[in-house]
Each structure stands twice: as structure tokens, then as C-alpha cells.
Design a protein around this motif. Structure first.
Motif, PDB file in Angstrom:
ATOM      1  N   TRP A  47       0.850  -1.169   0.070  1.00 26.79           N
ATOM      2  CA  TRP A  47      -0.004  -0.041   0.064  1.00 26.79           C
ATOM      3  C   TRP A  47       0.891   1.408   0.061  1.00 26.79           C
ATOM      4  O   TRP A  47       0.559   2.214  -0.512  1.00 26.79           O
ATOM      5  N   ASP A 314      -8.427  -7.824  -1.928  1.00 30.84           N
ATOM      6  CA  ASP A 314      -8.718  -6.495  -0.980  1.00 30.84           C
ATOM      7  C   ASP A 314      -9.813  -5.905  -1.799  1.00 30.84           C
ATOM      8  O   ASP A 314      -9.524  -5.288  -2.768  1.00 30.84           O
ATOM      9  N   THR A 316     -10.815  -2.861  -1.043  1.00 30.86           N
ATOM     10  CA  THR A 316     -10.429  -1.430  -1.394  1.00 30.86           C
ATOM     11  C   THR A 316      -9.573  -1.128  -2.524  1.00 30.86           C
ATOM     12  O   THR A 316      -9.929  -0.235  -3.118  1.00 30.86           O
ATOM     13  N   LYS A 423      -5.586   2.789   6.615  1.00 30.44           N
ATOM     14  CA  LYS A 423      -5.040   1.362   6.501  1.00 30.44           C
ATOM     15  C   LYS A 423      -3.816   0.942   7.084  1.00 30.44           C
ATOM     16  O   LYS A 423      -3.531  -0.038   7.850  1.00 30.44           O
ATOM     17  N   THR A 426      -4.182   0.889  10.702  1.00 28.95           N
ATOM     18  CA  THR A 426      -4.714  -0.401  11.153  1.00 28.95           C
ATOM     19  C   THR A 426      -3.577  -1.592  11.151  1.00 28.95           C
ATOM     20  O   THR A 426      -3.393  -2.507  11.926  1.00 28.95           O
TER      21      THR A 426
END
Length: 484
Positions: A47, A314, A316, A423, A426
Motif C-alpha cells: 500500500w 482486497d 478497497t 489502512k 490499522t
């Protein structure tokens, strides 16, 4: 103090290696923890890479929201040794004939030779004590306090010192000074037919008083304006950098044209710059989509050693991929009927999401209507609505492709509140929790190992004691038998 003796396994055969095997058999959960930790770290890094690529795309899209990207100009001069050109984005297109008849010059005043004691150095004290002043034609008699150009000279001042004092006053006097061959040369900082005078009790001794008697007198060369002919129109300016003759064009005069041989200046559209900017967006878009595709790749599920992408499944990331592809192919409501989508500019997207630019088709669209091309990328629509308090509120709806795509990207890359930042937080918390679990698990294993060692040590001790007792009993039986 006697040291403790470890005889683990001496009697039972259960040594430290056996204990380690037992602990290893119970450490399967630790492997699960470390595997999950590695997986989360890989996802977070993926990411992070996506964020970097999206940020680059965001910046490149932004360049297509600037007028300069669609109103670039190229300019050429047929003789750069005599005339150079610079242009702004709004420069008038066309060919211009330019004949330079005269360059602008500044008025100069050159003193006579100023002798020193040795006549060899400008650093030697001249022994002059007094003042002199400089007055140019901009001198305002009503504001003498703002035009104090008087300069004080001391006996210890050299020729170099005097010139330095003159130049300290240049901002207010408008005159610069330099030394050449024991002479002071004064130059007006403005060009054109202008005048300045030097007065004061030292003007004559410095050879700067044209009314003085004697051999040290100044030589004055009057400045004059530049003269050029542009498309048959004669123009005069008190500068060699002329910005107000051709809109958006600055002419820098460097030399006089040959007689009857005017130079040609050409201002044209710089479509190559626009094409390069759009190609840069296409390339970065492809980079993002390619990387995202790799992260979502399911590989070959039927293969025994199938390898999938780090972020496979995923949702997202799937939404990001779908959103980017959709915006690259969607129609834009910009009020223009000739150019409605990217394909009208020669940008096509294949089934895998990869975009390709046909530069020839784009160049044709730019030549036909550069404004329409810009509106596809950047356009806004003003609307009005009535709020709950029955007040008319003006709103602006962004319709351009770059605006919508930047809005989507911004929702992902915004610091602290963006999707990727959330994210990342998290992931950090999950990794932190796993680290805590690993530490706790290791502590439990260490305690269990200590318990095993203690337990088996007690077993060895008991077996040792039993063996000792057996030996004692055997010796007693043997002694009793011998006594009979």
C-alpha cells in the motif's frame, strides 16, 4: 559458594536436547504469529508503494489543469546573434519581420586621467578632501531629502574608495561608476537620451566638471533609444529588452541588422509539450494499474505452488482499480460535443486496463481546438441551489477527467485521513498486537521450558537416590551373606 550442578538426563536419559524438542513441538503457534506478521508487513509496504505511485499520478494530472500545458508556444529567430526571443503562454501566433536599426545605449561621462602620487595604483590615497554630487534628470526638486546624492571624500580615500562611495549611492542617484586606466566612468542606469551632471568642490579635481578650466575634463557620450522596425512599423524604446510591441513576446536586441535584411520571428503552438505532458499521465496511469494488478493477481489456482499477489482479494484496492479504469474511459460533460472522452484524443484502454496514446490523433485534436482538449481534462460548471434556509447557494461542479481522477486519488493518499493512511494505522496496530502476542507466547515457552527442566531434574535426582539406595541394600545383603 558452591555452584549448582546440572546433571539433567544423567539417569533418565531426558537431556536438554529432549527438552528443546518438546518446546519446539509446542511452538507451532509462534510460526503462525511470525507468518501473519510478515504478511501484514508485506501488505502495508504494498500500500505504501501504491501511495507513492498514486501521488505521482496526482501531480502529473495536476499539470494538465494549468493553462501552460495547452497554450505553450515555441519561438524562433532567424538570427539569434542579433535578436533573441522569449514568449509567454498567451503570445500571439504568427510570423514577424524585425529590423534592428539601433541599439539602446546609456549616457556616459568619462573623467580625465586622475593622477596619484605614483600614478600606478588605484588604491593609493589621493589627498582630496571635500564633496561632489551627482544629479540626473529624474531629480525631484520638491523632494531633496530623497535625492541626496552628495558624496563626501576624505584625504585618505583612493580612486577605488571614491568609486565605491559612488556605487553605494547608485540606487538613489541612478548612476554607476567604474575605473578604467586611472579614469572614472559614470554610466546612467537607464538607457536613452538622458543627462546627468556632476557638481561640488571636488568635481573639477576628479575630472568630472565639464565647465572646469585645465586639462582634466570629462568626455560625455549621450545615450539614445533603440530603434527597430516590426512589420513596417518603426518603434523606439529606451531599452534593449522590449516587451510591449508583440503581445506575450519579449524581444532582446543584441545587434544591428544588416541593411535591407530584416530578421524573421516565428511564434507557433508547442503541441509537443502538451503531448509530452499527456503521455506522462498515460505512462503513470499504466504504472499504477500494472502494480495494482500484480497485487490483486490470483495466479494459477490449479498450480501446486501457486503464488498470488500480496493484496489479492482486497476490496478497497479493487474499488481503486475499477474507479481509475472507469474514469479513463468515461464521457465528460464539458459542454463540448466534438471531444467527449479520452478516445477522441487518441487514448484507448484495452481489456487489461492499459492505456495507449495515439500522438498523431492527439496532435490533430490540439491543432483543431486546443481549448476543447483542455476542457476534457479540466472544466467546471457553476450551479445554484436553495438550502434549508431558502438561501441561494452557488456551487461549482468539477467535470474534467483530471479533476475527477485527482478527487478519487486524493481520497486514498490524503495524509492522516486518507484510505491508505487509515489502512497503514490499522496494519501498525495489528503488527503491534502480534508483537505483544509473540512476546507473551515466548514468555510462556520459557516458563514451560524451565518447568520441564525442573521436573526432569527432579526425576534424575529421584533416580539417582533410588540407585544409591539400591546399591546400599545390595551391599547390605552381600555383607550379611558373607557373615554366615
Amino acid at each position: 559458594m558452591a555452584s549448582s550442578i546440572n546433571f539433567l538426563g544423567s539417569y533418565s536419559g531426558i537431556d536438554s536436547a529432549t527438552v528443546d524438542s518438546l518446546i519446539e513441538a509446542e511452538s507451532g503457534k509462534l510460526v503462525q504469529y511470525t507468518n501473519k506478521q510478515a504478511s501484514l508487513t508485506s501488505e502495508k509496504n504494498a500500500w505504501k508503494d501504491i501511495n507513492t505511485r498514486l501521488n505521482s499520478l496526482y501531480e502529473k494530472l495536476g499539470s494538465l489543469q494549468e493553462d501552460a500545458a495547452f497554450q505553450s508556444r515555441t519561438v524562433t529567430s532567424s538570427d539569434t546573434s542579433k535578436l533573441t526571443i522569449s514568449v509567454k503562454t498567451d503570445a500571439q501566433l504568427g510570423n514577424y519581420s524585425v529590423q534592428v536599426n539601433r541599439l539602446a545605449t546609456a549616457t556616459t561621462m568619462t573623467s580625465g586621467t586622475i593622477p596619484s602620487a605614483s600614478g600606478k595604483t588605484v588604491k593609493e590615497a589621493l589627498g582630496l578632501d571635500g564633496t561632489f554630487s551627482i544629479t540626473n534628470q529624474d531629480y525631484d526638486l520638491t523632494k531633496p531629502e530623497e535625492n541626496a546624492f552628495s558624496i563626501d571624500i576624505k584625504a585618505e580615500d583612493s580612486l577605488k574608495d571614491i568609486v565605491g562611495k559612488i556605487n553605494e549611492q547608485t540606487k538613489v542617484s541612478g548612476v554607476q561608476a567604474k575605473i578604467i586606466d586611472q579614469k572614472i566612468i559614470l554610466t546612467d542606469t537607464k538607457m536613452g537620451d538622458r543627462t546627468f551632471t556632476v557638481g561640488g568642490d571636488l568635481a573639477g579635481k576628479l575630472g568630472l566638471d565639464s565647465t572646469a578650466e585645465g586639462e582634466i575634463k570629462p568626455t560625455v557620450v549621450a545615450g539614445h533609444s533603440a530603434e527597430l522596425v516590426v512589420d513596417g512599423i518603426t518603434i523606439e524604446r529606451n531599452t534593449n529588452n522590449i516587451e510591449d510591441v508583440i503581445e506575450g513576446v519579449t524581444l532582446t536586441l543584441k545587434g544591428i541588422s544588416e541593411t535591407e535584411k530584416p530578421m524573421t520571428v516565428t511564434v507557433a503552438e508547442d503541441t509537443d509539450k502538451t503531448i509530452k505532458a499527456i503521455q506522462s499521465v498515460v505512462d503513470q496511469y499504466n504504472s499504477v494499474l500494472s502494480f495494482v494488478g500484480d497485487q490483486l493477481d490470483v495466479g494459477d489456482p490449479s498450480a501446486e505452488s501457486n503464488k498470488t499477489g500480496v493484496l489479492v482479494g482486497d476490496s478497497t484496492l479493487v474499488r481503486l482499480e475499477t474507479g481509475l479504469r472507469s474514469l479513463m474511459t468515461a464521457n465528460v460533460n464539458n459542454g463540448n460535443t466534438s471531444i467527449k472522452n479520452m478516445s477522441d484524443l487518441g487514448i484507448t484502454v484495452d481489456r487489461d486496463g492499459k492505456a495507449t496514446l495515439d500522438s498523431a490523433k492527439l496532435k490533430e485534436a490540439l491543432a483543431k481546438d486546443p481549448t476543447a482538449v483542455k476542457k476534457l481534462f479540466f472544466s467546471s460548471e457553476k450551479t445554484e441551489k436553495i438550502d434549508e434556509e431558502e438561501t441561494t447557494v452557488a456551487t461549482e461542479k468539477e467535470n474534467g477527467m483530471t479533476q475527477k481522477m485527482r478527487s478519487l486519488i486524493n481520497s486514498y493518499i490524503t495524509d492522516k485521513t486518507g484510505i491508505i493512511a487509515t489502512k497503514s494505522d490499522t496494519y501498525d496496530q495489528q503488527i503491534k498486537d502480534i508483537n505483544t502476542s509473540i512476546a507473551s507466547f515466548n514468555e510462556r515457552l520459557e516458563k514451560k521450558k524451565a518447568n520441564y527442566i525442573a521436573m526432569f531434574t527432579r526425576l534424575d535426582t529421584a533416580m539417582m537416590q533410588a540407585e544409591s539406595q539400591m546399591s546400599y541394600l545390595a551391599s547390605q545383603f552381600s555383607s550379611s551373606s558373607n557373615n554366615k
